[in-house]
Design a protein around this motif. Structure first.
Motif, PDB file in Angstrom:
ATOM      1  N   ASN A   5       0.842  -1.187   0.000  1.00 17.57           N
ATOM      2  CA  ASN A   5       0.000   0.000   0.000  1.00 17.57           C
ATOM      3  C   ASN A   5       0.887   1.251   0.000  1.00 17.57           C
ATOM      4  OD1 ASN A   5      -1.960   1.905   0.383  1.00 17.57           O
ATOM      5  ND2 ASN A   5      -2.926   0.891   2.148  1.00 17.57           N
ATOM      6  N   THR A   6       0.795   2.047  -1.034  1.00 14.21           N
ATOM      7  CA  THR A   6       1.621   3.257  -1.123  1.00 14.21           C
ATOM      8  C   THR A   6       1.369   4.177   0.087  1.00 14.21           C
ATOM      9  OG1 THR A   6       1.416   3.106  -3.518  1.00 14.21           O
ATOM     10  CG2 THR A   6       2.283   5.171  -2.669  1.00 14.21           C
ATOM     11  N   HIS A 155       3.968  11.192   0.762  1.00 15.40           N
ATOM     12  CA  HIS A 155       4.982  11.312   1.814  1.00 15.40           C
ATOM     13  C   HIS A 155       5.990  12.404   1.474  1.00 15.40           C
ATOM     14  CE1 HIS A 155       3.375   7.453   3.236  1.00 15.40           C
ATOM     15  NE2 HIS A 155       3.460   7.052   1.986  1.00 15.40           N
ATOM     16  N   LYS A 156       5.485  13.471   0.907  1.00 20.53           N
ATOM     17  CA  LYS A 156       6.395  14.552   0.527  1.00 20.53           C
ATOM     18  C   LYS A 156       6.469  15.586   1.641  1.00 20.53           C
ATOM     19  CE  LYS A 156       5.782  14.475  -4.493  1.00 20.53           C
ATOM     20  NZ  LYS A 156       7.106  14.075  -4.929  1.00 20.53           N
ATOM     21  N   ASN A 157       7.570  16.316   1.642  1.00 22.85           N
ATOM     22  CA  ASN A 157       7.685  17.418   2.579  1.00 22.85           C
ATOM     23  C   ASN A 157       6.985  18.637   1.959  1.00 22.85           C
ATOM     24  OD1 ASN A 157       8.568  19.838   3.802  1.00 22.85           O
ATOM     25  ND2 ASN A 157      10.326  18.748   4.676  1.00 22.85           N
ATOM     26  N   LEU A 158       5.844  18.992   2.553  1.00 26.06           N
ATOM     27  CA  LEU A 158       5.010  20.021   1.926  1.00 26.06           C
ATOM     28  C   LEU A 158       5.675  21.393   1.912  1.00 26.06           C
ATOM     29  CD1 LEU A 158       1.424  19.098   3.105  1.00 26.06           C
ATOM     30  CD2 LEU A 158       2.628  18.431   1.042  1.00 26.06           C
ATOM     31  N   ASP A 159       6.478  21.672   2.954  1.00 27.23           N
ATOM     32  CA  ASP A 159       7.117  22.991   2.983  1.00 27.23           C
ATOM     33  C   ASP A 159       8.085  23.140   1.814  1.00 27.23           C
ATOM     34  OD1 ASP A 159       5.667  23.824   5.115  1.00 27.23           O
ATOM     35  OD2 ASP A 159       7.088  22.979   6.568  1.00 27.23           O
ATOM     36  N   ASP A 160       8.846  22.051   1.554  1.00 23.36           N
ATOM     37  CA  ASP A 160       9.762  22.090   0.397  1.00 23.36           C
ATOM     38  C   ASP A 160       8.974  22.287  -0.887  1.00 23.36           C
ATOM     39  OD1 ASP A 160      11.793  21.679   2.076  1.00 23.36           O
ATOM     40  OD2 ASP A 160      12.225  19.591   1.483  1.00 23.36           O
ATOM     41  N   LEU A 161       7.869  21.521  -0.969  1.00 24.12           N
ATOM     42  CA  LEU A 161       7.046  21.618  -2.184  1.00 24.12           C
ATOM     43  C   LEU A 161       6.498  23.029  -2.361  1.00 24.12           C
ATOM     44  CD1 LEU A 161       4.765  18.471  -2.376  1.00 24.12           C
ATOM     45  CD2 LEU A 161       6.404  19.264  -4.069  1.00 24.12           C
TER      46      LEU A 161
END
Ligand code: AMP
Ligand code: ZN
Length: 468
Positions: A5-6, A155-161
């Protein structure tokens, strides 16, 4: 049965929402050209998942859309001077032909985005009413900051995005409250298809399509949502945000993603121009070979396309087809008697390979290991069948082999020139011709069938036929 499961980045035990049933949604292609063999990977992989779930006794409701409104479709329509609808209808029809040649079963429902616009407008309005969306100058955006779990799938770092996207903001997009906000509805541009909405004429964004079609055909919560790994972000992340904000419950329990099909270790894609269409490949190979090639790798491993690998897939598949063919020939001349004790013992022993096959498939659909189990079965059958066997034993052996191959969607019977149904249809036509005293046509049909190796016998019980 375990599925990777991703969402959790783990293999999890599969527990359906409703016993005995599986609700599954697979993002389909954007139809502006023939599909390429990269697009074929999710089709083959998730068709195999579906087939295995059905083999396990689940009733699978399988929904896969066609994205039939999109910038690329409009561009192609303008290039050809035809409507966008003409382009999408043409390539949906072609895609369905490719699917059939690859033995990909039609979905329970294949919804079209353009047929579902009222549902999209309704969901967008609901998101606005709940404070999850806002309109600026005819564009409606999703308010990502309001949806707390945003980012949970990728699972990304939203602040970086956020900071990355801020520097990428193109003109016109600075009206957004947040760089990660995405479009739910966009206003009409000259020469583009458009629909009436409370925010003026326009068309939906891509992500909202899947949230709406999935809910309409499968309900607010589904078991499996799937697609290629490039869809994890932003497409599936955005689908989760829209659906969960609107419906107030978890959207999909299991998120499955196939890895890319590469060429020279680069993603095969239309925009890079490094692709082969399924149609091109069908001119060189039986598409069963393509299917075998895809399933000979695990769906989460990248797969590099090459002529050598296709060639070796062809010889491997031939080994299975030859084994099935041998069993058929042995059957034709076999003794009509029940199974002997030793045949029963051999047949029971061959169950070991079925178990191995199931173990592989239960482990997150490890089709590569499942194929190895089929080869072990082939080897066993080759050494434990001969001209002295009973027809019943040979038939059961062949059925066992066919059942496993069928789960992978591999057709292993050599195609007859004429199917039984074709023969029956011609015989019926000949009977009709005789009734109408059109003996010339009746004789013509007899000769045509004879040429194809079908012998007709007019008996008192009616017409009988056999292959020469
Ligand atoms: P698209 O038409 O680009 O929206 O793609 C349709 C489906 O094909 C999506 O699930 C994509 O993730 C998948 N896909 C596109 N290219 C590839 C590739 N090279 N390998 C595997 N899957 C792909
Ligand atoms: Zn989708």
């Amino acid at each position: 049965m375990k599925i990777y499961n991703t969402l959790s980045k783990k293999k999890e035990e599969f527990v359906p929402l409703e016993e005995g049933k599986v609700k599954m949604y697979v993002c389909g292609p954007t139809v502006y050209n023939f599909i390429h063999i990269g697009n074929a990977r999710p089709m083959i992989v998730f068709d195999t998942v579906r087939r295995y779930l059905e083999y396990k006794g689940y009733d699978v409701n399988y929904v896969s859309n066609f994205t039939d409104v999109d910038d690329k479709i409009i561009k192609k329509a303008n290039e050809e001077g035809v409507t966008a609808q003409e382009i999408s209808e043409r390539y949906i029809a072609e895609c369905k032909k490719d699917m059939e040649m690859m033995n990909v079963k039609p979905a329970t429902t294949h919804p079209l985005a353009t047929q579902e616009i009222p549902g999209m407008i309704e969901m967008i309005q609901e998101l606005i009413d709940k404070g999850y969306a806002y309109e600026v100058n005819g564009t409606v955006y999703f308010r990502t900051r309001k949806f707390g779990p945003y980012g949970k799938l990728s699972h990304k770092n939203l602040d970086d995005l956020r900071s990355g996207n801020r520097s990428l903001l193109v003109s016109g997009e600075d009206e957004k409250e947040d760089p990660l906000d995405f479009v739910l509805w966009k206003p009409k541009k000259e020469g583009e298809p458009a629909w009436q909405s409370p925010w003026g004429e326009g068309r939906p964004g891509w992500h909202i399509e899947c949230s709406v079609m999935s809910k309409k055909y499968l309900g607010a919560q589904i078991d499996i949502h799937a697609g290629g790994e490039d869809l994890v972000f932003p497409h599936h992340e955005n689908e989760i945000a829209q659906s969960e904000a609107c419906n107030g419950r978890e959207f999909a329990k299991y998120w499955m993603h196939n890895a890319f099909l590469n060429i020279d270790n680069k993603k095969m894609s239309k925009s890079l121009g490094n692709f082969f269409t399924v149609r091109e490949i069908s001119e060189k190979y039986d598409l069963q070979v393509l299917r075998f090639f895809m399933l000979n790798a695990h769906y989460r491993s990248p797969l590099n396309f090459s002529a050598e690998l296709m060639q070796s897939s062809k010889s491997s598949l031939d080994r299975i087809v030859t084994a099935a063919d041998n069993l058929k020939h042995l059957m034709e001349n076999a003794k009509d008697q029940g199974m002997t004790e030793s045949e029963v013992a051999h047949y029971d022993a061959s169950e070991e390979y079925v178990k191995k096959f199931e173990e592989a498939m239960d482990d997150d659909f490890n089709t590569a290991d499942a194929i190895s189990a089929i080869f072990e079965l082939v080897k066993y059958l080759n050494t434990h069948t001969d001209a002295d066997n009973s027809r019943e034993y040979l038939k059961k052996c062949l059925e066992r082999l066919k059942t496993l191959c069928d789960i992978l969607g591999l057709v292993i019977e050599k195609k007859e020139d004429l199917l039984d149904a074709d023969v029956e249809a011609l015989i019926a036509e000949r009977q009709q011709a005789r009734k109408e005293k059109n003996f010339a046509r009746a004789d013509e049909i007899r000769a045509e069938l004879l040429e194809k190796g079908i012998i007709l016998e007019d008996t008192r019980e009616g017409v009988k036929w056999r292959r020469a």
